[in-house]
Motif scaffolding. Structure first.
Motif, PDB file in Angstrom:
ATOM      1  N   ASN A  60       6.045   2.928  -1.115  1.00 30.26           N
ATOM      2  CA  ASN A  60       5.465   3.264   0.181  1.00 30.26           C
ATOM      3  C   ASN A  60       6.321   2.554   1.227  1.00 30.26           C
ATOM      4  O   ASN A  60       6.348   1.324   1.273  1.00 30.26           O
ATOM      5  CB  ASN A  60       4.016   2.801   0.272  1.00 30.26           C
ATOM      6  CG  ASN A  60       3.121   3.469  -0.745  1.00 30.26           C
ATOM      7  OD1 ASN A  60       3.567   4.236  -1.591  1.00 30.26           O
ATOM      8  ND2 ASN A  60       1.845   3.159  -0.693  1.00 30.26           N
ATOM      9  N   VAL A  61       7.024   3.334   2.031  1.00 31.09           N
ATOM     10  CA  VAL A  61       8.054   2.801   2.913  1.00 31.09           C
ATOM     11  C   VAL A  61       7.824   3.282   4.347  1.00 31.09           C
ATOM     12  O   VAL A  61       7.501   4.447   4.568  1.00 31.09           O
ATOM     13  CB  VAL A  61       9.448   3.281   2.431  1.00 31.09           C
ATOM     14  CG1 VAL A  61      10.552   2.784   3.327  1.00 31.09           C
ATOM     15  CG2 VAL A  61       9.694   2.849   0.992  1.00 31.09           C
ATOM     16  N   THR A  62       8.030   2.377   5.305  1.00 29.92           N
ATOM     17  CA  THR A  62       8.027   2.749   6.712  1.00 29.92           C
ATOM     18  C   THR A  62       9.469   2.967   7.141  1.00 29.92           C
ATOM     19  O   THR A  62      10.306   2.071   7.005  1.00 29.92           O
ATOM     20  CB  THR A  62       7.386   1.640   7.580  1.00 29.92           C
ATOM     21  OG1 THR A  62       6.049   1.428   7.124  1.00 29.92           O
ATOM     22  CG2 THR A  62       7.385   2.022   9.045  1.00 29.92           C
ATOM     23  N   THR A  81      10.504  -1.357   5.867  1.00 27.04           N
ATOM     24  CA  THR A  81       9.351  -2.122   5.401  1.00 27.04           C
ATOM     25  C   THR A  81       8.783  -1.438   4.167  1.00 27.04           C
ATOM     26  O   THR A  81       8.487  -0.240   4.195  1.00 27.04           O
ATOM     27  CB  THR A  81       8.270  -2.194   6.499  1.00 27.04           C
ATOM     28  OG1 THR A  81       8.832  -2.818   7.644  1.00 27.04           O
ATOM     29  CG2 THR A  81       7.053  -2.971   6.022  1.00 27.04           C
ATOM     30  N   VAL A  82       8.640  -2.201   3.081  1.00 26.81           N
ATOM     31  CA  VAL A  82       8.102  -1.667   1.824  1.00 26.81           C
ATOM     32  C   VAL A  82       6.693  -2.221   1.657  1.00 26.81           C
ATOM     33  O   VAL A  82       6.509  -3.408   1.430  1.00 26.81           O
ATOM     34  CB  VAL A  82       8.988  -2.053   0.621  1.00 26.81           C
ATOM     35  CG1 VAL A  82       8.407  -1.492  -0.669  1.00 26.81           C
ATOM     36  CG2 VAL A  82      10.418  -1.575   0.827  1.00 26.81           C
ATOM     37  N   ALA A  83       5.684  -1.347   1.790  1.00 29.76           N
ATOM     38  CA  ALA A  83       4.289  -1.768   1.670  1.00 29.76           C
ATOM     39  C   ALA A  83       3.861  -1.872   0.206  1.00 29.76           C
ATOM     40  O   ALA A  83       3.021  -2.693  -0.138  1.00 29.76           O
ATOM     41  CB  ALA A  83       3.386  -0.800   2.413  1.00 29.76           C
ATOM     42  N   PHE A  84       4.426  -1.030  -0.654  1.00 28.23           N
ATOM     43  CA  PHE A  84       4.110  -1.058  -2.086  1.00 28.23           C
ATOM     44  C   PHE A  84       5.324  -0.565  -2.851  1.00 28.23           C
ATOM     45  O   PHE A  84       5.983   0.380  -2.439  1.00 28.23           O
ATOM     46  CB  PHE A  84       2.908  -0.166  -2.423  1.00 28.23           C
ATOM     47  CG  PHE A  84       2.637  -0.052  -3.898  1.00 28.23           C
ATOM     48  CD1 PHE A  84       1.994  -1.076  -4.579  1.00 28.23           C
ATOM     49  CD2 PHE A  84       3.046   1.064  -4.616  1.00 28.23           C
ATOM     50  CE1 PHE A  84       1.756  -0.981  -5.953  1.00 28.23           C
ATOM     51  CE2 PHE A  84       2.807   1.162  -5.982  1.00 28.23           C
ATOM     52  CZ  PHE A  84       2.157   0.143  -6.646  1.00 28.23           C
ATOM     53  N   PRO A 120       2.413  -3.491  -9.255  1.00 26.52           N
ATOM     54  CA  PRO A 120       3.608  -3.819  -8.476  1.00 26.52           C
ATOM     55  C   PRO A 120       4.770  -4.210  -9.389  1.00 26.52           C
ATOM     56  O   PRO A 120       4.568  -4.717 -10.489  1.00 26.52           O
ATOM     57  CB  PRO A 120       3.176  -5.018  -7.629  1.00 26.52           C
ATOM     58  CG  PRO A 120       1.697  -5.111  -7.747  1.00 26.52           C
ATOM     59  CD  PRO A 120       1.305  -4.399  -8.995  1.00 26.52           C
ATOM     60  N   GLN A 153      14.115  -4.187  -2.026  1.00 30.60           N
ATOM     61  CA  GLN A 153      14.564  -3.944  -0.660  1.00 30.60           C
ATOM     62  C   GLN A 153      15.050  -2.503  -0.597  1.00 30.60           C
ATOM     63  O   GLN A 153      15.812  -2.063  -1.458  1.00 30.60           O
ATOM     64  CB  GLN A 153      15.691  -4.879  -0.249  1.00 30.60           C
ATOM     65  CG  GLN A 153      16.153  -4.633   1.183  1.00 30.60           C
ATOM     66  CD  GLN A 153      17.349  -5.474   1.578  1.00 30.60           C
ATOM     67  OE1 GLN A 153      18.290  -5.607   0.814  1.00 30.60           O
ATOM     68  NE2 GLN A 153      17.292  -6.040   2.764  1.00 30.60           N
TER      69      GLN A 153
END
Length: 81
Positions: free
Chosen positions: A48-50, A33-36, A18, A24
C-alpha cells in the motif's frame, strides 16, 4: 495505490503479515510512503503506497528495495497530473 508482486521474502506470520525485512519503494526516483508491505495471500505480496506528490506527467519507474535487494527495472507507473 496498491501494488502486488511475488517473491519478496519471509513475513512475520501467516496472512496478512508484514514483511520481516525493511521496504523502500521509489516512484520516479522519489521515495514513496509505504503504509503496508506484506503477504496478502499464498505467495502474493501487497504494497500500500502513497504516490509522491508533484511527479511529472508520464511514465515513472517503480523500484522496490527490500532487505538490501532491489527489484528488476522495467516496471513503470503512468502519472497524470
Amino acid at each position: 495505490i496498491l501494488l502486488y508482486g511475488t517473491g519478496f521474502g519471509p513475513t512475520t506470520q501467516a496472512t496478512p503479515a508484514p514483511l520481516v525485512n525493511p521496504v523502500q519503494i521509489k516512484i520516479g526516483g522519489i521515495a514513496a510512503t509505504v503504509a503496508f508491505a506484506g503477504l496478502a495471500g499464498p505467495g502474493l505480496y501487497q504494497f500500500n503506497v502513497t504516490v509522491p506528490p508533484n511527479l511529472p506527467t508520464g511514465d515513472a519507474p517503480v523500484l522496490a528495495t527490500i532487505g538490501g535487494l532491489t527489484t528488476q527495472t522495467g516496471v513503470a507507473l503512468t502519472i497524470q497530473q
